[in-house]
Structures are given as structure tokens and as C-alpha cells.
Write a protein that holds these residues in place. Structure first.
Motif, PDB file in Angstrom:
ATOM      1  N   GLN A  33      -2.819   9.728   4.077  1.00  0.00           N
ATOM      2  CA  GLN A  33      -2.959   8.277   3.884  1.00  0.00           C
ATOM      3  C   GLN A  33      -1.630   7.559   4.157  1.00  0.00           C
ATOM      4  O   GLN A  33      -1.576   6.486   4.749  1.00  0.00           O
ATOM      5  CB  GLN A  33      -3.444   8.003   2.452  1.00  0.00           C
ATOM      6  CG  GLN A  33      -4.877   8.414   2.213  1.00  0.00           C
ATOM      7  CD  GLN A  33      -5.293   8.239   0.761  1.00  0.00           C
ATOM      8  OE1 GLN A  33      -4.413   8.201  -0.154  1.00  0.00           O
ATOM      9  NE2 GLN A  33      -6.627   8.161   0.521  1.00  0.00           N
ATOM     10  N   ARG A  34      -0.513   8.183   3.660  1.00  0.00           N
ATOM     11  CA  ARG A  34       0.800   7.550   3.875  1.00  0.00           C
ATOM     12  C   ARG A  34       1.118   7.503   5.367  1.00  0.00           C
ATOM     13  O   ARG A  34       1.670   6.512   5.862  1.00  0.00           O
ATOM     14  CB  ARG A  34       1.864   8.341   3.111  1.00  0.00           C
ATOM     15  CG  ARG A  34       3.235   7.703   3.154  1.00  0.00           C
ATOM     16  CD  ARG A  34       4.178   8.381   2.194  1.00  0.00           C
ATOM     17  NE  ARG A  34       3.736   8.201   0.824  1.00  0.00           N
ATOM     18  CZ  ARG A  34       3.992   7.102   0.125  1.00  0.00           C
ATOM     19  NH1 ARG A  34       4.647   6.103   0.674  1.00  0.00           N
ATOM     20  NH2 ARG A  34       3.554   7.016  -1.124  1.00  0.00           N
ATOM     21  N   GLU A  72       1.878   4.095   7.372  1.00  0.00           N
ATOM     22  CA  GLU A  72       3.126   3.847   8.092  1.00  0.00           C
ATOM     23  C   GLU A  72       2.846   3.507   9.562  1.00  0.00           C
ATOM     24  O   GLU A  72       3.555   2.665  10.188  1.00  0.00           O
ATOM     25  CB  GLU A  72       4.014   5.076   7.986  1.00  0.00           C
ATOM     26  CG  GLU A  72       4.616   5.263   6.595  1.00  0.00           C
ATOM     27  CD  GLU A  72       5.436   6.540   6.469  1.00  0.00           C
ATOM     28  OE1 GLU A  72       5.434   7.319   7.473  1.00  0.00           O
ATOM     29  OE2 GLU A  72       6.096   6.714   5.450  1.00  0.00           O
ATOM     30  N   ILE A  73       1.846   4.165  10.125  1.00  0.00           N
ATOM     31  CA  ILE A  73       1.469   3.825  11.512  1.00  0.00           C
ATOM     32  C   ILE A  73       1.027   2.367  11.602  1.00  0.00           C
ATOM     33  O   ILE A  73       1.387   1.622  12.530  1.00  0.00           O
ATOM     34  CB  ILE A  73       0.371   4.788  12.015  1.00  0.00           C
ATOM     35  CG1 ILE A  73       0.939   6.212  12.178  1.00  0.00           C
ATOM     36  CG2 ILE A  73      -0.197   4.292  13.346  1.00  0.00           C
ATOM     37  CD1 ILE A  73      -0.119   7.258  12.520  1.00  0.00           C
ATOM     38  N   SER A 103       3.032  -0.347  13.733  1.00  0.00           N
ATOM     39  CA  SER A 103       2.267  -1.068  14.775  1.00  0.00           C
ATOM     40  C   SER A 103       2.289  -2.576  14.528  1.00  0.00           C
ATOM     41  O   SER A 103       2.437  -3.407  15.449  1.00  0.00           O
ATOM     42  CB  SER A 103       0.824  -0.551  14.834  1.00  0.00           C
ATOM     43  OG  SER A 103       0.807   0.820  15.177  1.00  0.00           O
ATOM     44  N   GLY A 104       2.154  -2.959  13.260  1.00  0.00           N
ATOM     45  CA  GLY A 104       2.175  -4.381  12.933  1.00  0.00           C
ATOM     46  C   GLY A 104       3.536  -5.006  13.226  1.00  0.00           C
ATOM     47  O   GLY A 104       3.631  -6.131  13.721  1.00  0.00           O
ATOM     48  N   GLU A 105       4.643  -4.258  12.860  1.00  0.00           N
ATOM     49  CA  GLU A 105       5.970  -4.813  13.136  1.00  0.00           C
ATOM     50  C   GLU A 105       6.211  -4.930  14.638  1.00  0.00           C
ATOM     51  O   GLU A 105       6.811  -5.921  15.129  1.00  0.00           O
ATOM     52  CB  GLU A 105       7.021  -3.907  12.493  1.00  0.00           C
ATOM     53  CG  GLU A 105       7.046  -3.990  10.960  1.00  0.00           C
ATOM     54  CD  GLU A 105       8.038  -3.024  10.352  1.00  0.00           C
ATOM     55  OE1 GLU A 105       8.567  -2.185  11.137  1.00  0.00           O
ATOM     56  OE2 GLU A 105       8.290  -3.135   9.148  1.00  0.00           O
ATOM     57  N   LEU A 116       0.829  -1.194   0.000  1.00  0.00           N
ATOM     58  CA  LEU A 116       0.000   0.000   0.000  1.00  0.00           C
ATOM     59  C   LEU A 116       0.869   1.251   0.000  1.00  0.00           C
ATOM     60  O   LEU A 116       0.556   2.253  -0.664  1.00  0.00           O
ATOM     61  CB  LEU A 116      -0.929  -0.015   1.223  1.00  0.00           C
ATOM     62  CG  LEU A 116      -1.856   1.202   1.382  1.00  0.00           C
ATOM     63  CD1 LEU A 116      -2.827   1.309   0.177  1.00  0.00           C
ATOM     64  CD2 LEU A 116      -2.658   1.121   2.676  1.00  0.00           C
ATOM     65  N   LEU A 117       1.982   1.232   0.706  1.00  0.00           N
ATOM     66  CA  LEU A 117       2.867   2.377   0.767  1.00  0.00           C
ATOM     67  C   LEU A 117       3.583   2.641  -0.556  1.00  0.00           C
ATOM     68  O   LEU A 117       4.086   3.753  -0.796  1.00  0.00           O
ATOM     69  CB  LEU A 117       3.925   2.188   1.893  1.00  0.00           C
ATOM     70  CG  LEU A 117       3.386   2.269   3.327  1.00  0.00           C
ATOM     71  CD1 LEU A 117       4.470   1.900   4.327  1.00  0.00           C
ATOM     72  CD2 LEU A 117       2.860   3.676   3.612  1.00  0.00           C
ATOM     73  N   GLU A 118       3.649   1.627  -1.388  1.00  0.00           N
ATOM     74  CA  GLU A 118       4.290   1.807  -2.699  1.00  0.00           C
ATOM     75  C   GLU A 118       3.319   2.406  -3.739  1.00  0.00           C
ATOM     76  O   GLU A 118       3.720   2.705  -4.873  1.00  0.00           O
ATOM     77  CB  GLU A 118       4.843   0.476  -3.187  1.00  0.00           C
ATOM     78  CG  GLU A 118       6.000  -0.052  -2.343  1.00  0.00           C
ATOM     79  CD  GLU A 118       6.483  -1.397  -2.810  1.00  0.00           C
ATOM     80  OE1 GLU A 118       5.896  -1.948  -3.765  1.00  0.00           O
ATOM     81  OE2 GLU A 118       7.455  -1.946  -2.194  1.00  0.00           O
TER      82      GLU A 118
END
Length: 277
Positions: free
Chosen positions: A254-255, A259-260, A264-266, A245-247
Motif C-alpha cells: 500500500q505504501r 508513494e507512486i 506522479s502527482g508532484e 495517507l502515507l502517515e
């Protein structure tokens, strides 16, 4: 010999000497009888050998001995001599019969005494036998029977039977000491069996606990493996899709949100990895 001299009414010197020798021999036998016979037997002889018949025969014998040789003997009839000699012989026959009867009576007394002695010996032997049987019974009850019982008790203990009865022996006898020793041995076996059973129960409990721990550990491993797959897979998917999605062309807001989500996932994935590993 005397009858011949009385028949001839004279006696020669040789005949007189022979008659004198016979009378001396008869007197010797009389002395021997008195020496060896009992007082009762001598009294029996003296009571019978007496009276006119003995006096008459002695008179005729003295006539033969004292009358000078080859002179008249007083014309004594031969029949008188025979009667006197026969009467004397009859008296001695009575003595002989009396002595024989005394011997028979004494033999009967000896036989009766022997019978009494025999039955006394039989009674004593019977008593001794009864005492031997009684002593043997006491010996069996007091010695042999306890030994047999102890031997049977040891065999029962060897077969694993601990519920046995031992003979009660008091005091300090060898049988009592042996019975008490067997009792101590039985008690030690019972204590050992109890300890063995306790150890076996504890070993079985430990085995069950080990099996339960292993099962719990395996369940934990299975749970962690499942959770690792069930949690990491979606998280990796979320992180992957966020990166994709970031790509894509995104506005600044939105970016920032994407990134949040990725950060958060990592962070969440690191926490899950620390927990699961």
C-alpha cells in the motif's frame, strides 16, 4: 451829287474830283471782288453787269468827269440820270441776290455735308461701340470667365469638394497654365485624400486587430487563471491526501502504491506549473 450837277447843267472842279474819287473807289471794290470771289461768282457778275443800262450810266459818269469844269453838260435831263442810276443799281441788286442765293445754296450744301458727316460719325461710333461690345464679350469669354471659373473651383476645393470642372484652356496662355496648375492641385488633393482615407482605414484595421489581440490575451489570461485554479486545487488536494495517507499505518504494498501516486502527482503538478506559468 450827280443829280445836282445835271440839274445845274454844269459841274465845278471840286464836284468832279469827288465823283472821280467815288468812281475810283468803286473800281477798287470791283478788283477786290474779282480777287476774292470764285470763278462762278465772277462769271455771275459779268453776266449781269452788262448791256445798255451799264453803257448809258458809264456814258453819263464820263460826261460828268470829262466835261471841263463850269461848262455845259449837254443839257442832260435829271430824270435820265435817275433812270440810268436806278437801272445800274437794279443790276447790282440782281448780282447781290444771286450771290446771296449761292451763299444760301452753299450753306445748304454745308449743312447737308455736316449732316452726312454727323451721321457718318454716329455710324462709326455705333460700329466702334459694337466692336467694343464684341471685343468685351470675347474678353469676358476668353479671360474673365475662365478666371471666375478658376476662382470658383478654388473655393470648391477649399470647401472639400473635389468633383469640379475646370475651364478647358489650350495652348500656352497664362489662363491655360493657371487652369493646368489648378488641375494638378486638384489631382494632388484627390491623391492626398485617397492616401488619407487608406491610412485611416489601415489605422482602424490596426485598432481592431489590437483590440482583438488584447481581448484574446485577456481571454488567455482568464483561461490560464481559471485553469490554474481548476487544476492546481484538485492536484494539491490529491497530493495532500496522499501525504496524509502515507502517515497512516500501511503495509509495504500500500505504501508503495501511495508513494507512486504522490510522485506522479508532484510530476504532474510540475508539468502543469510549467504550462500555466
Amino acid at each position: 451829287l450827280a443829280a445836282r450837277h445835271f440839274h445845274a447843267d454844269r459841274a465845278d472842279a471840286a464836284g468832279k474830283r469827288k465823283i472821280a474819287a467815288l468812281m475810283a473807289e468803286q473800281e477798287t471794290f470791283q478788283h477786290l471782288f474779282r480777287f476774292y470771289a470764285t470763278l462762278e461768282e465772277v462769271a455771275l457778275r459779268d453776266r449781269i453787269i452788262r448791256g445798255p443800262a451799264i453803257l448809258n450810266s458809264n456814258r453819263l459818269v464820263n460826261t460828268l468827269i470829262l466835261t471841263p469844269a463850269d461848262t455845259s453838260l449837254g443839257h442832260v435831263p435829271v430824270s435820265e440820270w435817275f433812270d440810268a442810276a436806278t437801272a445800274r443799281i437794279d443790276l447790282y441788286k440782281q448780282v447781290e441776290d444771286g450771290l446771296a442765293q449761292r451763299l444760301v445754296d452753299r450753306a445748304g450744301q454745308v449743312r447737308a455735308a455736316a449732316n452726312r458727316a454727323f451721321w457718318a460719325v454716329v455710324a462709326v461710333m455705333t460700329l466702334v461701340l459694337a466692336l467694343a461690345v464684341m471685343v468685351g464679350g470675347m474678353l469676358i469669354r476668353g479671360l474673365i470667365r475662365p478666371i471666375v471659373l478658376l476662382s470658383g473651383a478654388m473655393n470648391q476645393l477649399a470647401r472639400g469638394n473635389r468633383d469640379i470642372l475646370l475651364p478647358e484652356e489650350g495652348g500656352k496662355s497664362e489662363i491655360g497654365e493657371l487652369s493646368r496648375a489648378v488641375g494638378v492641385f486638384r489631382d494632388s488633393l484627390i491623391e492626398r485624400d485617397t492616401l488619407t482615407n487608406t491610412l485611416m482605414d489601415e489605422r482602424e484595421a490596426l485598432g481592431r486587430a489590437r483590440d482583438a489581440a488584447e481581448a484574446a490575451n485577456q481571454a488567455k489570461s482568464d483561461f490560464l487563471a481559471n485553469m490554474s485554479h481548476e487544476i492546481r486545487t484538485p492536484m494539491n488536494g490529491v497530493l495532500g491526501m496522499t501525504c496524509l495517507l502515507l502517515e497512516t499505518p500501511l503495509n509495504d504494498e500500500q505504501r508503495k502504491f501511495a508513494e507512486i501516486v504522490r510522485e506522479s502527482g508532484e510530476s504532474l503538478l510540475d508539468i502543469v506549473n510549467d504550462i500555466l506559468e
